[in-house]
Design a protein around this motif. Structure first.
Motif, PDB file in Angstrom:
ATOM      1  N   ALA A 227     -10.055   1.786  -5.899  1.00 52.01           N
ATOM      2  CA  ALA A 227      -9.326   2.830  -5.164  1.00 52.01           C
ATOM      3  C   ALA A 227      -8.053   3.210  -5.915  1.00 52.01           C
ATOM      4  O   ALA A 227      -7.721   4.399  -6.030  1.00 52.01           O
ATOM      5  CB  ALA A 227      -8.988   2.337  -3.765  1.00 52.01           C
ATOM      6  N   ARG A 228      -7.347   2.207  -6.423  1.00 52.47           N
ATOM      7  CA  ARG A 228      -6.115   2.483  -7.184  1.00 52.47           C
ATOM      8  C   ARG A 228      -6.421   3.306  -8.426  1.00 52.47           C
ATOM      9  O   ARG A 228      -5.760   4.314  -8.698  1.00 52.47           O
ATOM     10  CB  ARG A 228      -5.429   1.172  -7.564  1.00 52.47           C
ATOM     11  CG  ARG A 228      -4.121   1.374  -8.348  1.00 52.47           C
ATOM     12  CD  ARG A 228      -3.562   0.071  -8.877  1.00 52.47           C
ATOM     13  NE  ARG A 228      -4.454  -0.550  -9.839  1.00 52.47           N
ATOM     14  CZ  ARG A 228      -4.559  -0.169 -11.115  1.00 52.47           C
ATOM     15  NH1 ARG A 228      -3.847   0.872 -11.575  1.00 52.47           N
ATOM     16  NH2 ARG A 228      -5.395  -0.775 -11.925  1.00 52.47           N
ATOM     17  N   GLN A 229      -7.409   2.902  -9.183  1.00 52.24           N
ATOM     18  CA  GLN A 229      -7.735   3.613 -10.426  1.00 52.24           C
ATOM     19  C   GLN A 229      -8.173   5.045 -10.144  1.00 52.24           C
ATOM     20  O   GLN A 229      -7.761   5.983 -10.837  1.00 52.24           O
ATOM     21  CB  GLN A 229      -8.825   2.852 -11.180  1.00 52.24           C
ATOM     22  CG  GLN A 229      -8.367   1.512 -11.739  1.00 52.24           C
ATOM     23  CD  GLN A 229      -9.498   0.688 -12.314  1.00 52.24           C
ATOM     24  OE1 GLN A 229     -10.670   0.874 -11.967  1.00 52.24           O
ATOM     25  NE2 GLN A 229      -9.157  -0.233 -13.209  1.00 52.24           N
ATOM     26  N   SER A 230      -8.998   5.211  -9.115  1.00 52.55           N
ATOM     27  CA  SER A 230      -9.509   6.545  -8.793  1.00 52.55           C
ATOM     28  C   SER A 230      -8.392   7.474  -8.330  1.00 52.55           C
ATOM     29  O   SER A 230      -8.275   8.613  -8.816  1.00 52.55           O
ATOM     30  CB  SER A 230     -10.574   6.433  -7.706  1.00 52.55           C
ATOM     31  OG  SER A 230     -11.005   7.711  -7.287  1.00 52.55           O
ATOM     32  N   LEU A 231      -7.552   6.994  -7.407  1.00 53.71           N
ATOM     33  CA  LEU A 231      -6.487   7.844  -6.883  1.00 53.71           C
ATOM     34  C   LEU A 231      -5.463   8.164  -7.959  1.00 53.71           C
ATOM     35  O   LEU A 231      -5.034   9.323  -8.096  1.00 53.71           O
ATOM     36  CB  LEU A 231      -5.820   7.161  -5.686  1.00 53.71           C
ATOM     37  CG  LEU A 231      -4.672   7.945  -5.033  1.00 53.71           C
ATOM     38  CD1 LEU A 231      -5.136   9.322  -4.561  1.00 53.71           C
ATOM     39  CD2 LEU A 231      -4.080   7.154  -3.867  1.00 53.71           C
TER      40      LEU A 231
ATOM     41  N   ASN B 219       3.450   5.715  -8.525  1.00 51.96           N
ATOM     42  CA  ASN B 219       4.263   5.420  -7.343  1.00 51.96           C
ATOM     43  C   ASN B 219       3.583   5.899  -6.059  1.00 51.96           C
ATOM     44  O   ASN B 219       3.570   5.192  -5.044  1.00 51.96           O
ATOM     45  CB  ASN B 219       5.639   6.070  -7.477  1.00 51.96           C
ATOM     46  CG  ASN B 219       6.519   5.371  -8.484  1.00 51.96           C
ATOM     47  OD1 ASN B 219       6.307   4.198  -8.798  1.00 51.96           O
ATOM     48  ND2 ASN B 219       7.509   6.081  -9.006  1.00 51.96           N
ATOM     49  N   ILE B 220       3.033   7.124  -6.096  1.00 51.64           N
ATOM     50  CA  ILE B 220       2.350   7.656  -4.916  1.00 51.64           C
ATOM     51  C   ILE B 220       1.128   6.805  -4.594  1.00 51.64           C
ATOM     52  O   ILE B 220       0.851   6.489  -3.426  1.00 51.64           O
ATOM     53  CB  ILE B 220       1.961   9.126  -5.140  1.00 51.64           C
ATOM     54  CG1 ILE B 220       3.223   9.994  -5.235  1.00 51.64           C
ATOM     55  CG2 ILE B 220       1.055   9.627  -4.010  1.00 51.64           C
ATOM     56  CD1 ILE B 220       2.951  11.431  -5.655  1.00 51.64           C
ATOM     57  N   THR B 221       0.384   6.424  -5.631  1.00 49.94           N
ATOM     58  CA  THR B 221      -0.793   5.575  -5.429  1.00 49.94           C
ATOM     59  C   THR B 221      -0.413   4.265  -4.763  1.00 49.94           C
ATOM     60  O   THR B 221      -1.072   3.817  -3.806  1.00 49.94           O
ATOM     61  CB  THR B 221      -1.489   5.310  -6.775  1.00 49.94           C
ATOM     62  OG1 THR B 221      -1.923   6.546  -7.331  1.00 49.94           O
ATOM     63  CG2 THR B 221      -2.686   4.380  -6.599  1.00 49.94           C
ATOM     64  N   ASP B 222       0.643   3.622  -5.244  1.00 47.91           N
ATOM     65  CA  ASP B 222       1.095   2.365  -4.644  1.00 47.91           C
ATOM     66  C   ASP B 222       1.458   2.544  -3.182  1.00 47.91           C
ATOM     67  O   ASP B 222       1.140   1.705  -2.336  1.00 47.91           O
ATOM     68  CB  ASP B 222       2.302   1.820  -5.417  1.00 47.91           C
ATOM     69  CG  ASP B 222       1.903   1.116  -6.702  1.00 47.91           C
ATOM     70  OD1 ASP B 222       0.727   0.724  -6.821  1.00 47.91           O
ATOM     71  OD2 ASP B 222       2.769   0.957  -7.584  1.00 47.91           O
ATOM     72  N   TRP B 223       2.165   3.647  -2.882  1.00 47.64           N
ATOM     73  CA  TRP B 223       2.595   3.903  -1.510  1.00 47.64           C
ATOM     74  C   TRP B 223       1.379   4.078  -0.591  1.00 47.64           C
ATOM     75  O   TRP B 223       1.310   3.505   0.498  1.00 47.64           O
ATOM     76  CB  TRP B 223       3.475   5.149  -1.476  1.00 47.64           C
ATOM     77  CG  TRP B 223       4.239   5.364  -0.197  1.00 47.64           C
ATOM     78  CD1 TRP B 223       3.957   4.875   1.041  1.00 47.64           C
ATOM     79  CD2 TRP B 223       5.434   6.128  -0.052  1.00 47.64           C
ATOM     80  NE1 TRP B 223       4.892   5.292   1.959  1.00 47.64           N
ATOM     81  CE2 TRP B 223       5.805   6.057   1.313  1.00 47.64           C
ATOM     82  CE3 TRP B 223       6.212   6.880  -0.923  1.00 47.64           C
ATOM     83  CZ2 TRP B 223       6.940   6.724   1.813  1.00 47.64           C
ATOM     84  CZ3 TRP B 223       7.335   7.530  -0.424  1.00 47.64           C
ATOM     85  CH2 TRP B 223       7.686   7.445   0.925  1.00 47.64           C
ATOM     86  N   VAL B 224       0.400   4.849  -1.059  1.00 42.38           N
ATOM     87  CA  VAL B 224      -0.793   5.093  -0.250  1.00 42.38           C
ATOM     88  C   VAL B 224      -1.547   3.792   0.004  1.00 42.38           C
ATOM     89  O   VAL B 224      -1.949   3.488   1.137  1.00 42.38           O
ATOM     90  CB  VAL B 224      -1.705   6.127  -0.942  1.00 42.38           C
ATOM     91  CG1 VAL B 224      -3.068   6.197  -0.240  1.00 42.38           C
ATOM     92  CG2 VAL B 224      -1.049   7.499  -0.945  1.00 42.38           C
ATOM     93  N   LEU B 225      -1.737   2.992  -1.044  1.00 46.53           N
ATOM     94  CA  LEU B 225      -2.517   1.765  -0.888  1.00 46.53           C
ATOM     95  C   LEU B 225      -1.786   0.730  -0.040  1.00 46.53           C
ATOM     96  O   LEU B 225      -2.426  -0.014   0.718  1.00 46.53           O
ATOM     97  CB  LEU B 225      -2.878   1.198  -2.257  1.00 46.53           C
ATOM     98  CG  LEU B 225      -3.932   2.009  -3.008  1.00 46.53           C
ATOM     99  CD1 LEU B 225      -4.173   1.449  -4.388  1.00 46.53           C
ATOM    100  CD2 LEU B 225      -5.243   2.049  -2.225  1.00 46.53           C
ATOM    101  N   GLU B 226      -0.476   0.677  -0.140  1.00 47.68           N
ATOM    102  CA  GLU B 226       0.268  -0.243   0.718  1.00 47.68           C
ATOM    103  C   GLU B 226       0.146   0.179   2.179  1.00 47.68           C
ATOM    104  O   GLU B 226      -0.005  -0.663   3.072  1.00 47.68           O
ATOM    105  CB  GLU B 226       1.735  -0.307   0.302  1.00 47.68           C
ATOM    106  CG  GLU B 226       2.541  -1.309   1.124  1.00 47.68           C
ATOM    107  CD  GLU B 226       3.858  -1.701   0.489  1.00 47.68           C
ATOM    108  OE1 GLU B 226       4.728  -2.217   1.220  1.00 47.68           O
ATOM    109  OE2 GLU B 226       4.034  -1.501  -0.731  1.00 47.68           O
ATOM    110  N   SER B 227       0.227   1.488   2.426  1.00 51.90           N
ATOM    111  CA  SER B 227       0.079   1.984   3.791  1.00 51.90           C
ATOM    112  C   SER B 227      -1.333   1.710   4.321  1.00 51.90           C
ATOM    113  O   SER B 227      -1.514   1.314   5.479  1.00 51.90           O
ATOM    114  CB  SER B 227       0.375   3.490   3.843  1.00 51.90           C
ATOM    115  OG  SER B 227       0.214   3.997   5.149  1.00 51.90           O
TER     116      SER B 227
END
Length: 287
Positions: free
Chosen positions: A6-10, A25-33
Motif C-alpha cells: 500500500a505504501r509503495q503504490s500510494l 509525507n502524505i503517504t505516511d499520514w494516510v497509512l497512519e490514519s
C-alpha cells in the motif's frame, strides 16, 4: 494488499503530482490514519495485510488525493498543538505558524488566575480550543461569520472536551458588537491575503480551502485589523492585549494601524521561518 505494498503504490501515484518528500509525507499520514500504527510499527508489520475496510478506504482516498485535495480534508483530520481536529472544506487547515501565535499567548498568561478570551474567526476552533486546554482557568468566547465553520468548531470542542462559548458574528458589522463580552485577550487569525496574491498560491489551497477565510480586497487588506482594533477600543479590559496573525509583507503597516488606534505598546514577532507573522498590541491609551 500488505502495508508495504500500500505504501509503495500510494507513494508512486502521489509522486506524479508532488515532489518525492511531500509524496512520502502524505503517504505516511494516510497509512497512519488507516492502520493506527506509527512509522516504526508499520515497518515491523510491513508484510501484514490491510483488512477489507482499510483497503476500501485507501481506494476511496486515492482519486481525491490525485486531484490535489489536501490530505487533511481527505482524512477529515488535522493536528494542531498536539490535538487532533476534525476538518472539512468549511474551515482552513490549521497551520504551524498559528501554533506559534497560540504559544505566545500561553507563555504570557499561563500564571494568570482569571482570564477572558475572545477569538475572532474560529474556523476549526483550533485557536480557542487549544487555548482552553492549555489555560483551563480561562473563559473563552469564539465567533465566526460562517455557520459551517461553527458546526465544525462545535464538534471539535465537544470531541476535545473544551468549554467554548461560540457566537455567529460578522466582526465587520459594528452594530453587532454589543453582543460580545468584555475580555482580557482578543486573538485572531483573520483573512489577510490580498486578492492579487491568488496567482502565486498552490492549487490545493485555491481549489479547496474557503476563500471567505483567506482573501481580502486589494484596496483594503487591513480591513479586519482595523475592525479588531476598533472592537478592542470597546471591549478590551484594562491591561488587555490583542494577538493576531498577520501577512508577512504587511507587518509594518499592521503595526502602524494599531499604534494609530492608541495602542501604546505594539510589536511584531517573527515565526520560525524568520517571517513577520504575528503582532501583539497592548497598553491601550485611547478609549
Amino acid at each position: 494488499m500488505t502495508i508495504q505494498e500500500a505504501r509503495q503504490s500510494l507513494q508512486t501515484k502521489l509522486s506524479t503530482i508532488y515532489d518525492p518528500r511531500e509524496a512520502a509525507n502524505i503517504t505516511d499520514w494516510v497509512l497512519e490514519s488507516l492502520t493506527g500504527l506509527g512509522r516504526s510499527a508499520r515497518l515491523v508489520k510491513a508484510h501484514e495485510p490491510l483488512n477489507a475496510e482499510q483497503e476500501g478506504r485507501l481506494m476511496d482516498y486515492i482519486p481525491d488525493l490525485l486531484r490535489h485535495r489536501p490530505v487533511q480534508y481527505v482524512l477529515e483530520e488535522a493536528w494542531f498543538h498536539g490535538l487532533r481536529f476534525y476538518v472539512n472544506e468549511n474551515v482552513l487547515i490549521p497551520r504551524p505558524e498559528t501554533e506559534e501565535l497560540v504559544e505566545w499567548i500561553i507563555e504570557e498568561h499561563k500564571d494568570t488566575e482569571a482570564l477572558t478570551i475572545l477569538d475572532i474567526g474560529t474556523g476549526s476552533g483550533c485557536i480557542p480550543i487549544s487555548l482552553k486546554k492549555a489555560l483551563p482557568q480561562a473563559t473563552v468566547y469564539s465567533c465566526d461569520v460562517s455557520e459551517g465553520a461553527l458546526e465544525v468548531a462545535r464538534r471539535n470542542a465537544k470531541d476535545l472536551d473544551a468549554a467554548i462559548h461560540f457566537l455567529q458574528q460578522d466582526i465587520l458589522y459594528q452594530e453587532l458588537w454589543s453582543t460580545l463580552p468584555g475580555v482580557d485577550i482578543i486573538v485572531s487569525n483573520p483573512p489577510y491575503i490580498p486578492e492579487k496574491d491568488k496567482s502565486t498560491m498552490h492549487a490545493n489551497v485555491l481549489e479547496h480551502e474557503p476563500h471567505l477565510a483567506l482573501f481580502v480586497s486589494n484596496n483594503d487588506p487591513l480591513t479586519f485589523y482595523e475592525a479588531i482594533a476598533n472592537l478592542a477600543l470597546q471591549k478590551l479590559n484594562d491591561n488587555g492585549a490583542v494577538y493576531a496573525e498577520i501577512h508577512e509583507d504587511l507587518g509594518s503597516a499592521t503595526l502602524a494601524l494599531f499604534q494609530e488606534k492608541g495602542f501604546g505598546r505594539a510589536a511584531v514577532r517573527k515565526d520560525m521561518q524568520n517571517k513577520e507573522r504575528m503582532i501583539k498590541a497592548a497598553e491601550l491609551t485611547s478609549r
